[in-house]
Design a protein around this motif. Structure first.
Motif, PDB file in Angstrom:
ATOM      1  N   PRO A 384       0.836  -1.093  -0.017  1.00 33.42           N
ATOM      2  CA  PRO A 384      -0.194  -0.188  -0.025  1.00 33.42           C
ATOM      3  C   PRO A 384       0.889   1.303  -0.008  1.00 33.42           C
ATOM      4  O   PRO A 384       1.944   1.519   0.683  1.00 33.42           O
ATOM      5  N   GLY A 385       0.361   2.123  -0.803  1.00 31.83           N
ATOM      6  CA  GLY A 385       1.208   3.512  -0.804  1.00 31.83           C
ATOM      7  C   GLY A 385       2.569   3.315  -1.785  1.00 31.83           C
ATOM      8  O   GLY A 385       3.049   4.632  -1.729  1.00 31.83           O
ATOM      9  N   VAL A 386       2.914   2.481  -1.969  1.00 29.80           N
ATOM     10  CA  VAL A 386       4.576   2.333  -2.581  1.00 29.80           C
ATOM     11  C   VAL A 386       4.455   3.113  -3.934  1.00 29.80           C
ATOM     12  O   VAL A 386       5.448   3.979  -4.196  1.00 29.80           O
ATOM     13  N   LEU A 387       3.390   3.218  -4.672  1.00 30.53           N
ATOM     14  CA  LEU A 387       3.570   3.910  -6.190  1.00 30.53           C
ATOM     15  C   LEU A 387       3.386   5.353  -5.759  1.00 30.53           C
ATOM     16  O   LEU A 387       3.984   6.030  -6.687  1.00 30.53           O
ATOM     17  N   ASN A 439      14.666   4.559  -5.288  1.00 29.48           N
ATOM     18  CA  ASN A 439      13.454   3.791  -5.898  1.00 29.48           C
ATOM     19  C   ASN A 439      13.829   3.453  -7.339  1.00 29.48           C
ATOM     20  O   ASN A 439      14.112   4.146  -8.170  1.00 29.48           O
ATOM     21  N   ILE A 440      13.592   2.275  -7.420  1.00 29.11           N
ATOM     22  CA  ILE A 440      13.770   1.791  -9.134  1.00 29.11           C
ATOM     23  C   ILE A 440      12.543   1.353  -9.481  1.00 29.11           C
ATOM     24  O   ILE A 440      12.103   0.240  -9.043  1.00 29.11           O
ATOM     25  N   ASN A 473      14.691  -0.072  -3.437  1.00 29.61           N
ATOM     26  CA  ASN A 473      13.250  -0.119  -3.539  1.00 29.61           C
ATOM     27  C   ASN A 473      12.667  -0.545  -4.953  1.00 29.61           C
ATOM     28  O   ASN A 473      12.864   0.327  -5.906  1.00 29.61           O
ATOM     29  N   VAL A 474      12.431  -1.689  -5.281  1.00 26.09           N
ATOM     30  CA  VAL A 474      12.209  -2.185  -6.421  1.00 26.09           C
ATOM     31  C   VAL A 474      10.647  -2.554  -7.022  1.00 26.09           C
ATOM     32  O   VAL A 474      10.224  -3.148  -6.195  1.00 26.09           O
ATOM     33  N   ARG A 494       8.628  -4.484  -4.086  1.00 26.69           N
ATOM     34  CA  ARG A 494       7.797  -3.601  -3.499  1.00 26.69           C
ATOM     35  C   ARG A 494       6.248  -4.027  -3.916  1.00 26.69           C
ATOM     36  O   ARG A 494       5.472  -3.255  -3.446  1.00 26.69           O
ATOM     37  N   GLY A 495       6.268  -4.714  -5.114  1.00 25.92           N
ATOM     38  CA  GLY A 495       5.006  -5.112  -5.914  1.00 25.92           C
ATOM     39  C   GLY A 495       5.329  -5.311  -7.356  1.00 25.92           C
ATOM     40  O   GLY A 495       6.524  -4.783  -7.853  1.00 25.92           O
ATOM     41  N   ALA A 496       4.448  -5.895  -7.958  1.00 23.50           N
ATOM     42  CA  ALA A 496       4.420  -6.012  -9.540  1.00 23.50           C
ATOM     43  C   ALA A 496       3.363  -5.951 -10.122  1.00 23.50           C
ATOM     44  O   ALA A 496       2.190  -5.842  -9.524  1.00 23.50           O
TER      45      ALA A 496
END
Length: 531
Positions: A384-387, A439-440, A473-474, A494-496
Motif C-alpha cells: 500500500p502506498g508504494v507507487l 527507488n527503481i 526499492n524495486v 515492493r510489488g509488481a
C-alpha cells in the motif's frame, strides 16, 4: 470468385479427382516470389484444392522449426494478402476456403493488421465477461472478412497445465478447464455471428506436454479417465455449442493408441472425437510439415494418405498434393472420400450460399484493447502506498529486454525521471550501472513469449533482481509472459504489475496505473509455484 453449386449438384457432377482435391489445404505465403505464387495458382487451377492456409513468409514459418531466417516486417502485408486472395480465387473453379491462424487477430500473421490480447491475457479476466469476449469474436471476424479470410483457425482450447510447455503456453487461456471454457465459448459465438468459421485445437489436448510438435513428437501419458477430467472438457463443451471444426494435434497418447501414432494419424483417437464426443463437423490436421510426423513417416504422400485414412477430412499445409490426390484415389475408401467431401462442402455452403448478414461489432480495435487492459492487468504483492511514494520521492527507470516505449511515453507526459537499459543486451549488470536514487522502477519486456531460453533473457536475471532489491526499492512492470514471474524473487519487490504481453494499449493502461489514474482488475491465470 466463382459461384458454389449445392452439394447435391456438386456430388453428382464433379469428377472424383476434383472431390479429392477438396480435401487439401496447402500453405500460401503473403510474401513470396512471383514464381512460387504462379506455381500455387497452377495447383489451384489444375487440382482444385479445397482451400489455402496463409502464413506471413517462408522465413516466418522456418522460425517455428528453430531455424531463424531473418523475418522482415513488411508494411504492406495486409494489402498483399487481399491481392493474393483475389488472385487465387480467380484461379479457382470452386471457391477456396481461405484460412489463417488468427488466434489474437490477423496481427498474428499480418503485422499491419489489428492485434488483440493473447489467450493467456484473456485468462486473467476476473470474471466470465461473455459480452466483451463476444464483441472480440465479432471484431476479429470482421477483420478477417474484410481481408477475404473465411476461417480463423482458433481458438486454442488446450489447457496449459505444464508451465514448461514450449508451444502452447500464452496461446492457451490458462491452466484451468473452466477458465478455458468460459473464454472460448463467447469467442466461438462471436466468430459465428461475425460470419467467420472457427476451429478448436489441438485435439485431444496439447497443454500438458513439454515437447514442441514442430520439432519432435510429444508423448502424453494419460488414460481416458484422466482426459475426461481435464483435456477433453473444453472440446466437449465447444462441440455442444456448435463448433464447426476441430484440429487434430501431432502428439502421441499411448494409453489411447498403443501404436504410438500421433493423434492426427490415429484412427482410435479420431474415433474418440467422432463417436464419444459426437462431433460430425470437419476435422482438419495441424500442419502436415511438422517434425512430429517425420518421426513416423518421411514421405509426404504416405503421410497424407495416413492422415486421411485415420479420419481427418482436410489436410492442412499438405505438400506433394497432385501425387497425394492420386494415392488417395487409388487407396482410400470411396465412401470415406464422399463423407469428407460432404463435410467440407457444408462449410462452403455455410459461407457462400447462406444469406444471413454478419453482426457488426460495437467496439473498435483500440477501445477493445483498452477495456481488456483494465480488466486483464494484474497486481502482485502490491505494498500500500508504494507507487504514491515513488511518484512523490522520484525514481529511476531501468528496462530489461526491449524498451517499453508506450509505457515510458505515458509516464514522461506527467513527470521527469532517468531511464536507461539495465546492462548490455539482455544481461543485467551490477552496481556500477545503477542510478543513485533509492527507488527503481524496473520493466521487463522479454524478446520472446516462449519459455525456451528463459524467454530470450539472461538466466541470471532472477539473481540480479534479487541483488538489486536488497539495495533498492524495486517495483516491477512485466510486459510479457507471466510464467517468467515463477523465476523472479517477487517477495523481494515492493510489488509488481503483469500485463501478460507488450500490447500498446496494455502499456498505456500500465502507465495510467503507475500515475494513480486507474486501477486494474485482473487475476493471474497461472500458478506462481516455482519450478
Amino acid at each position: 470468385m466463382p459461384e458454389l453449386p449445392t452439394y447435391t449438384t456438386a456430388s453428382s457432377t464433379l469428377p472424383r479427382a476434383t472431390r479429392v482435391g477438396q480435401l487439401f489445404m496447402p500453405a500460401a505465403y503473403i510474401h513470396d516470389s512471383e514464381e512460387e505464387i504462379e506455381s500455387l495458382e497452377s495447383l489451384v487451377r489444375n487440382r482444385q484444392v479445397g482451400g489455402l492456409c496463409f502464413f506471413h513468409s517462408r522465413a516466418s514459418v522456418a522460425t517455428n522449426f528453430g531455424k531463424p531466417r531473418g523475418t522482415v516486417s513488411q508494411a504492406d502485408s495486409l494489402s498483399r494478402l487481399k491481392d493474393l486472395i483475389t488472385r487465387y480465387q480467380e484461379a479457382a473453379e470452386i471457391p477456396l476456403l481461405i484460412a489463417v491462424d488468427a488466434e489474437w487477430g490477423l496481427g498474428m500473421r499480418v503485422e499491419d493488421a489489428p492485434s488483440y490480447p493473447y489467450a493467456l491475457s484473456l485468462g486473467a479476466l476476473p470474471g466470465p465477461f461473455p459480452e466483451l469476449l463476444y464483441q472480440l469474436g465479432l471484431r476479429m471476424a470482421q477483420d478477417c472478412r474484410e481481408a477475404g479470410v473465411h476461417w480463423n483457425l482458433a481458438p486454442v482450447v488446450d489447457i496449459n497445465t505444464n508451465p514448461a510447455n514450449p508451444v502452447i503456453g500464452y496461446r492457451a487461456f490458462g491452466c484451468d478447464a473452466r477458465a478455458v471454457i468460459t473464454r472460448a465459448l463467447p469467442l466461438l459465438e462471436g466468430f459465428r455471428d461475425g460470419g467467420v468459421l472457427s476451429c478448436l485445437k489441438h485435439f485431444p489436448g496439447h497443454g500438458d506436454t513439454a515437447v514442441d510438435s514442430h520439432l519432435d513428437l510429444p508423448v502424453l501419458e494419460k488414460g481416458i479417465a484422466s482426459l475426461w477430467q481435464e483435456e477433453l472438457l473444453p472440446f466437449r463443451e465447444a462441440i455442444r455449442a456448435g463448433a464447426p471444426a476441430v484440429m487434430t494435434g501431432h502428439l502421441s497418447l499411448p494409453h489411447l493408441d498403443p501404436s504410438g501414432l500421433p493423434a492426427s494419424l490415429s484412427a482410435p483417437i479420431i474415433g474418440l472425437l467422432r463417436n464419444d464426443l459426437g462431433f460430425d463437423g470437419v476435422i482438419i490436421t495441424d500442419a502436415m510439415n511438422m517434425k512430429a510426423l517425420g518421426r513416423v513417416e518421411q514421405n509426404p504422400v504416405n503421410l497424407n494418405l495416413m492422415a486421411f485414412e485415420a479420419g481427418n477430412d482436410l489436410l492442412c499445409f499438405a505438400s506433394q498434393v497432385p501425387e497425394s490426390i492420386e494415392r488417395i484415389l487409388e487407396r482410400a475408401d470411396p465412401e470415406q472420400i464422399e463423407a469428407s467431401f460432404k463435410r467440407i462442402w457444408a462449410l462452403k455452403e455455410r459461407l457462400f450460399l447462406e444469406a444471413r448478414p454478419p453482426e457488426t461489432p460495437s467496439w473498435t480495435p483500440r477501445s477493445l484493447n483498452l477495456e481488456f487492459g483494465l480488466n486483464c492487468l494484474c497486481e502482485i504483492g502490491l505494498n500500500p502506498g508504494v507507487l504514491k511514494r515513488f511518484r512523490t520521492e522520484g525514481f529511476s527507470l531501468l528496462y530489461v529486454g526491449e524498451r517499453p516505449t508506450p509505457f515510458i511515453e505515458g509516464l514522461k507526459r506527467a513527470m521527469d525521471f532517468e531511464q536507461q537499459p539495465w546492462g548490455a543486451g539482455n544481461e543485467p549488470e551490477g552496481d556500477p550501472a545503477l542510478p543513485a536514487g533509492s527507488n527503481i522502477l524496473l520493466t521487463i519486456q522479454p524478446p520472446s513469449m516462449k519459455p525456451s531460453g528463459n524467454f530470450g533473457l539472461s538466466p541470471n536475471l532472477g539473481a540480479a533482481i534479487d541483488a538489486l532489491a536488497q539495495k533498492k526499492n524495486v517495483f516491477l512492470y512485466l510486459f510479457g509472459n507471466p510464467y517468467l514471474l515463477r523465476d523472479l524473487p517477487l517477495d523481494r519487490l515492493r510489488g509488481a504489475i503483469c500485463t501478460h504481453q507488450p500490447l500498446k494499449e496494455f502499456m498505456e493502461i500500465a502507465a495510467s496505473h503507475f500515475l494513480g489514474q486507474t486501477s486494474v482488475q485482473g487475476r493471474l491465470p497461472i500458478s506462481l509455484e516455482p519450478r
